[in-house]
Design a protein around this motif. Structure first.
Motif, PDB file in Angstrom:
ATOM      1  N   ALA A  80       0.861  -1.171   0.000  1.00 47.16           N
ATOM      2  CA  ALA A  80       0.000   0.000   0.000  1.00 47.16           C
ATOM      3  C   ALA A  80       0.904   1.229   0.000  1.00 47.16           C
ATOM      4  CB  ALA A  80      -0.923   0.012   1.206  1.00 47.16           C
ATOM      5  N   MET A  81       0.420   2.316  -0.552  1.00 47.57           N
ATOM      6  CA  MET A  81       1.252   3.503  -0.734  1.00 47.57           C
ATOM      7  C   MET A  81       0.446   4.761  -0.453  1.00 47.57           C
ATOM      8  SD  MET A  81       3.195   4.755  -4.229  1.00 47.57           S
ATOM      9  CE  MET A  81       1.709   5.503  -4.931  1.00 47.57           C
ATOM     10  N   VAL A  82       1.136   5.781   0.048  1.00 54.45           N
ATOM     11  CA  VAL A  82       0.558   7.111   0.145  1.00 54.45           C
ATOM     12  C   VAL A  82       1.388   8.039  -0.731  1.00 54.45           C
ATOM     13  CG1 VAL A  82      -0.066   9.041   1.636  1.00 54.45           C
ATOM     14  CG2 VAL A  82      -0.312   6.693   2.476  1.00 54.45           C
ATOM     15  N   ASP A  83       0.731   8.653  -1.693  1.00 54.29           N
ATOM     16  CA  ASP A  83       1.365   9.631  -2.573  1.00 54.29           C
ATOM     17  C   ASP A  83       1.198  10.999  -1.927  1.00 54.29           C
ATOM     18  OD1 ASP A  83       2.094  11.452  -4.511  1.00 54.29           O
ATOM     19  OD2 ASP A  83       0.967  10.499  -6.132  1.00 54.29           O
ATOM     20  N   ARG A  84       2.293  11.563  -1.431  1.00 52.92           N
ATOM     21  CA  ARG A  84       2.295  12.852  -0.758  1.00 52.92           C
ATOM     22  C   ARG A  84       2.911  13.947  -1.632  1.00 52.92           C
ATOM     23  NH1 ARG A  84       1.241  12.716   4.731  1.00 52.92           N
ATOM     24  NH2 ARG A  84       0.844  10.612   5.564  1.00 52.92           N
ATOM     25  N   SER A  85       2.938  13.710  -2.930  1.00 55.75           N
ATOM     26  CA  SER A  85       3.563  14.675  -3.830  1.00 55.75           C
ATOM     27  C   SER A  85       2.660  15.858  -4.147  1.00 55.75           C
ATOM     28  CB  SER A  85       3.988  13.990  -5.130  1.00 55.75           C
ATOM     29  OG  SER A  85       2.855  13.487  -5.829  1.00 55.75           O
TER      30      SER A  85
ATOM     31  N   ALA B 102      -2.748  -1.242  -9.215  1.00 57.02           N
ATOM     32  CA  ALA B 102      -3.174   0.152  -9.158  1.00 57.02           C
ATOM     33  C   ALA B 102      -1.992   1.077  -8.883  1.00 57.02           C
ATOM     34  CB  ALA B 102      -4.247   0.331  -8.083  1.00 57.02           C
ATOM     35  N   ILE B 103      -1.080   0.635  -8.013  1.00 55.12           N
ATOM     36  CA  ILE B 103       0.105   1.453  -7.723  1.00 55.12           C
ATOM     37  C   ILE B 103       0.980   1.578  -8.966  1.00 55.12           C
ATOM     38  CG2 ILE B 103       2.191   1.628  -6.320  1.00 55.12           C
ATOM     39  CD1 ILE B 103       0.687   0.133  -4.088  1.00 55.12           C
ATOM     40  N   LEU B 104       1.200   0.469  -9.669  1.00 57.19           N
ATOM     41  CA  LEU B 104       1.993   0.534 -10.901  1.00 57.19           C
ATOM     42  C   LEU B 104       1.371   1.500 -11.903  1.00 57.19           C
ATOM     43  CD1 LEU B 104       2.893  -3.223 -11.602  1.00 57.19           C
ATOM     44  CD2 LEU B 104       4.368  -1.458 -10.628  1.00 57.19           C
ATOM     45  N   LEU B 105       0.078   1.401 -12.096  1.00 57.14           N
ATOM     46  CA  LEU B 105      -0.592   2.253 -13.070  1.00 57.14           C
ATOM     47  C   LEU B 105      -0.579   3.710 -12.626  1.00 57.14           C
ATOM     48  CD1 LEU B 105      -2.021   2.054 -15.776  1.00 57.14           C
ATOM     49  CD2 LEU B 105      -4.177   1.702 -14.559  1.00 57.14           C
ATOM     50  N   HIS B 106      -0.778   3.953 -11.334  1.00 60.44           N
ATOM     51  CA  HIS B 106      -0.742   5.319 -10.802  1.00 60.44           C
ATOM     52  C   HIS B 106       0.619   5.965 -11.060  1.00 60.44           C
ATOM     53  CE1 HIS B 106      -1.551   8.630  -7.955  1.00 60.44           C
ATOM     54  NE2 HIS B 106      -0.328   8.412  -7.490  1.00 60.44           N
ATOM     55  N   LEU B 107       1.685   5.251 -10.750  1.00 56.27           N
ATOM     56  CA  LEU B 107       3.029   5.801 -10.933  1.00 56.27           C
ATOM     57  C   LEU B 107       3.365   5.955 -12.416  1.00 56.27           C
ATOM     58  CD1 LEU B 107       4.931   3.793  -8.166  1.00 56.27           C
ATOM     59  CD2 LEU B 107       4.339   6.223  -8.116  1.00 56.27           C
TER      60      LEU B 107
ATOM     61  N   GLU C 199      -2.666  17.207  -1.129  1.00 53.42           N
ATOM     62  CA  GLU C 199      -3.279  16.314  -0.157  1.00 53.42           C
ATOM     63  C   GLU C 199      -2.748  14.892  -0.361  1.00 53.42           C
ATOM     64  OE1 GLU C 199      -5.231  17.119   2.305  1.00 53.42           O
ATOM     65  OE2 GLU C 199      -5.406  19.248   1.762  1.00 53.42           O
ATOM     66  N   PRO C 200      -2.531  14.153   0.729  1.00 54.20           N
ATOM     67  CA  PRO C 200      -2.094  12.762   0.581  1.00 54.20           C
ATOM     68  C   PRO C 200      -3.155  11.931  -0.141  1.00 54.20           C
ATOM     69  CG  PRO C 200      -1.814  13.527   2.846  1.00 54.20           C
ATOM     70  CD  PRO C 200      -2.638  14.565   2.142  1.00 54.20           C
ATOM     71  N   VAL C 201      -2.682  11.029  -1.003  1.00 54.92           N
ATOM     72  CA  VAL C 201      -3.568  10.143  -1.762  1.00 54.92           C
ATOM     73  C   VAL C 201      -3.148   8.709  -1.472  1.00 54.92           C
ATOM     74  CG1 VAL C 201      -4.305   9.409  -4.057  1.00 54.92           C
ATOM     75  CG2 VAL C 201      -3.924  11.840  -3.586  1.00 54.92           C
ATOM     76  N   ARG C 202      -4.084   7.892  -0.985  1.00 55.58           N
ATOM     77  CA  ARG C 202      -3.769   6.487  -0.756  1.00 55.58           C
ATOM     78  C   ARG C 202      -3.991   5.702  -2.046  1.00 55.58           C
ATOM     79  NH1 ARG C 202      -8.753   3.819   2.819  1.00 55.58           N
ATOM     80  NH2 ARG C 202     -10.289   3.725   1.114  1.00 55.58           N
ATOM     81  N   VAL C 203      -3.121   4.717  -2.266  1.00 58.64           N
ATOM     82  CA  VAL C 203      -3.255   3.812  -3.408  1.00 58.64           C
ATOM     83  C   VAL C 203      -2.937   2.414  -2.903  1.00 58.64           C
ATOM     84  CG1 VAL C 203      -2.693   3.385  -5.820  1.00 58.64           C
ATOM     85  CG2 VAL C 203      -2.284   5.653  -4.849  1.00 58.64           C
ATOM     86  N   PHE C 204      -3.857   1.493  -3.091  1.00 62.14           N
ATOM     87  CA  PHE C 204      -3.594   0.113  -2.705  1.00 62.14           C
ATOM     88  C   PHE C 204      -3.918  -0.809  -3.869  1.00 62.14           C
ATOM     89  CE2 PHE C 204      -7.843   1.227  -1.200  1.00 62.14           C
ATOM     90  CZ  PHE C 204      -8.632   0.170  -1.617  1.00 62.14           C
TER      91      PHE C 204
END
Length: 289
Positions: free
Chosen positions: A103-108, A120-125, A111-116
Motif C-alpha cells: 500500500a502507498m501514500v502519494d504525498r507529492s 493500481a500502484i503501478l498504473l498510478h506511478l 493532499e495525501p492520496v492512498r493507493v492500494f
C-alpha cells in the motif's frame, strides 16, 4: 472419514478453529484493524508500506526503474511484516482496508492520496510520470496483460503455492487442480513471449514488472521449491524473458527492498535513500552491532 476421502459442508459455515498451515494464525473471516499502530512517515514524496513478496517487488522495482530513468520518484519503503500481523494495524488498514501489501501514500500533491493493490500502484506511478506504458497504441495490450496478471496470480500463489508448499498436509486434488492451472498459465506466457523480448512493445513496461516477479521467479526455480515438480525448464521463452528482466540493475535493487529472507547482503528491510543499498543491508548492520 479423512478430508481426502470427502467432506460435507455444514448448512452454515462458522469459523471455530484455525485451518492450519503456515499462515493460519493471521487468517480470519473479518476485516478491520486488530490493534492501534500508526504508520511512520518519511521525508520523500512517496511512502510505501510493503514486504518483498512478488506483489511487493512489483512496486519497488517500479520505483527503482523510475529513479534509474531520471524521474523524481524518491520514496521511503517501510517494512510490513505480515507474519506478525502488521497489515492489521490501524494505520495500515486506514490506507488499505483490504489489509494486503503493498500500500502507498502519494504525498507529492497538496493532499495525501492512498493507493492500494499492486496493479493500481503501478498504473498510478506510470501515469504520473508518463513512463513504462509503452507506445499509445500499446495501451490496450498492456492493460490486458496487467489485468491478466491480477486475475491469474491468485491461482498460482493462493492456489498452487498454498496447497503445494503451505497447507498443513499434502492433498492430491487441489495440488493437481492448481498445478494444471499454473502450467497452463506458463504456457500462455511461453507462447506469447516467443520472438519477443518484452510483454508489450520493444521495451520494459509495467506489464513486465507485474508479471515477472510471479512467473519469472517460478521458472527460475525460486518459488515454492516447485521447479522440478512443474517442469519449468519447458518454458524456454519465459526463462529467457525472466533472465533479461532480473539482470537489470534497477530490478536487482528493487528485489532487495523490504526483503526479510535469503542472504543477508540481499536484505534491505527499509529503504530511505539510494545509499542504503551500500550501507544498510542486513549484513552491514550485523557487522556494525
Amino acid at each position: 472419514m479423512t478430508e481426502e476421502q470427502g467432506y460435507t459442508p455444514p448448512k452454515v459455515w462458522t469459523w471455530d478453529r484455525e485451518s492450519g498451515g503456515r499462515f493460519a494464525s493471521i487468517n480470519r473471516p473479518v476485516a478491520g484493524p486488530t490493534h492501534d499502530k500508526p504508520l511512520p512517515v518519511g521525508r520523500h514524496p512517496f511512502q510505501l508500506y510493503s514486504l518483498a513478496t512478488p506483489n511487493g517487488v512489483k512496486v519497488t522495482v517500479m520505483f527503482e526503474e523510475l529513479l534509474a530513468a531520471g524521474h523524481d520518484a524518491e520514496y521511503d519503503a517501510w517494512l510490513i511484516d505480515i507474519g506478525e500481523g502488521d497489515q492489521f494495524g490501524s494505520g495500515f488498514v486506514e490506507i488499505n482496508p483490504n489489509s494486503k501489501i503493498p500500500a502507498m501514500v502519494d504525498r507529492s500533491g497538496p493532499e495525501p492520496v492512498r493507493v492500494f493493490e499492486s496493479g493500481a500502484i503501478l498504473l498510478h506511478l506510470a501515469e504520473k510520470f508518463g513512463a513504462f506504458l509503452g507506445q499509445p497504441e500499446d495501451r490496450p495490450e498492456l492493460l490486458s496483460w496487467l489485468m491478466w496478471q491480477m486475475g491469474s496470480a491468485p491461482y498460482l500463489g493462493g492456489g498452487f503455492g498454498h496447497f503445494y508448499a503451505y497447507a498443513p498436509y499434502p492433498m492430491e486434488y487441489p495440488i493437481n487442480r492448481f498445478a494444471m492451472e499454473a502450467k497452463r498459465q506458463l504456457d500462455v506466457l511461453n507462447r506469447h513471449l516467443e520472438g519477443r523480448d518484452w510483454m508489450v512493445g520493444d521495451d520494459i513496461t509495467i506489464a513486465d514488472m507485474a508479471i515477472c516477479p510471479w512467473y519469472g521467479r517460478l521458472v527460475m526455480g525460486e518459488a515454492y521449491d516447485a521447479g522440478e515438480f512443474l517442469s519449468v525448464h519447458e518454458y524456454t521463452h519465459v526463462i529467457r524473458w525472466a533472465e533479461r528482466f532480473f539482470a537489470r540493475p534497477a530490478v536487482q535493487r528493487g528485489k532487495m527492498v523490504n526483503r526479510t529472507f535469503g542472504p543477508l547482503e540481499e536484505q534491505l528491510h527499509e529503504r530511505h535513500d539510494a545509499s542504503d543499498f551500500e550501507t544498510r543491508t542486513q549484513d552491514k548492520l550485523s557487522e556494525a552491532e
